[in-house]
Enzyme design. Structure first.
Site, short mmCIF file in Angstrom:
data_model
loop_
_atom_site.label_atom_id
_atom_site.label_comp_id
_atom_site.label_asym_id
_atom_site.label_seq_id
_atom_site.Cartn_x
_atom_site.Cartn_y
_atom_site.Cartn_z
CG ASP A 35 31.54 108.26 -9.52
OD1 ASP A 35 30.14 108.42 -9.13
OD2 ASP A 35 32.14 107.36 -9.31
CG ASP A 81 29.89 104.19 -4.85
OD1 ASP A 81 30.07 103.37 -3.59
OD2 ASP A 81 28.60 104.80 -4.86
CG ASP A 103 34.58 104.76 -11.17
OD1 ASP A 103 33.80 105.68 -10.99
OD2 ASP A 103 34.57 103.49 -11.04
#
Length: 227
Positions: free
Chosen positions: A12, A14, A171
């Site tokens: 991922d 961000d 995250d």
């Protein structure tokens, strides 16, 4: 892990590779200021991150009293113009990201990014921050007609990196759900933007320091069969 099986590592963006919260919040509050609305706290804005930029803008506008005119499209376009004017300003890779990506690539692993962020800003960030290369695969929020947790996003990215075991590194709960849908191991970047607890997400491995990622990859590859 030299000499061992090589993996396709799908990250991922961000909250995983980069801390982009300052830039996202600045752009969001700039949009609200143009609409004559007070700024929102960073935690509120970031609570809308993870389901695409449309969800982010809609959430900020709802929080501030609703969508002016009842049409999201012009406000979404304006937010994108503000953000994409300089998406790297205030955004930095997490500590150790550059060094770890370089080491993983040198060791023969394929590196890709699978993000909900619109393609132009995501690619500009990856190149502007010196992360692409070594990252080679890319699937963004506009590449396909689906978003995570649809496994098609994951495999579109992984498919650019050849063969071998695949691992999702992210995250958030959405990244975890993407890994489950793709039936691959999930590594949780603990310092990121998740909303649930680590226990609720139940990752296959926790990543708190990027220097530990090569060892985590080695353990997961040796313990899992490729798809």
């Amino acid at each position: 892990m030299k000499g061992g099986p090589k993996a396709r590592l799908i990250f991922d963006l961000d909250g995983t590779l980069i801390d982009s919260a300052p830039t996202i919040c600045a752009a969001g509050n700039a949009l609200l200021a143009e609409l004559g609305r007070p700024p929102l706290e960073a935690g509120t804005i970031m609570s809308f991150v993870g389901k695409g930029v449309g969800n982010l803008v809609a959430g900020m506008l709802r929080e501030g009293g609703g969508v002016p005119g009842g049409e999201l499209a012009p406000h979404l376009a304006r937010y994108r113009a503000i953000y994409e004017a300089d998406p790297c300003a205030g955004t930095e890779p997490y500590p150790g990201v550059r060094e770890t990506l370089a080491a993983l690539a040198e060791d023969g692993h394929g590196l890709g990014v699978c993000t909900q962020k619109p393609d132009p800003s995501a690619l500009r960030i990856l190149r502007g921050l010196g992360l692409m290369p070594p990252i080679r695969g890319f699937t963004g929020g506009e590449t396909l007609d689906v978003l995570k947790p649809d496994a098609r996003m994951f495999w579109h990215c992984a498919g650019q990196l050849g063969e071998g075991p695949a691992i999702m590194i992210g995250d958030s709960e959405i990244d975890a759900a993407t890994a489950r849908a793709a039936e691959v191991p999930f590594v949780l970047h603990v310092p990121g933007y998740r909303k649930a607890s680590v226990a609720e997400i139940a990752p296959d491995a926790r990543l708190e320091d990027y220097g530990a990622l090569p060892a985590i990859v080695a353990r997961l590859v040796n313990g899992r069969s490729p798809r």
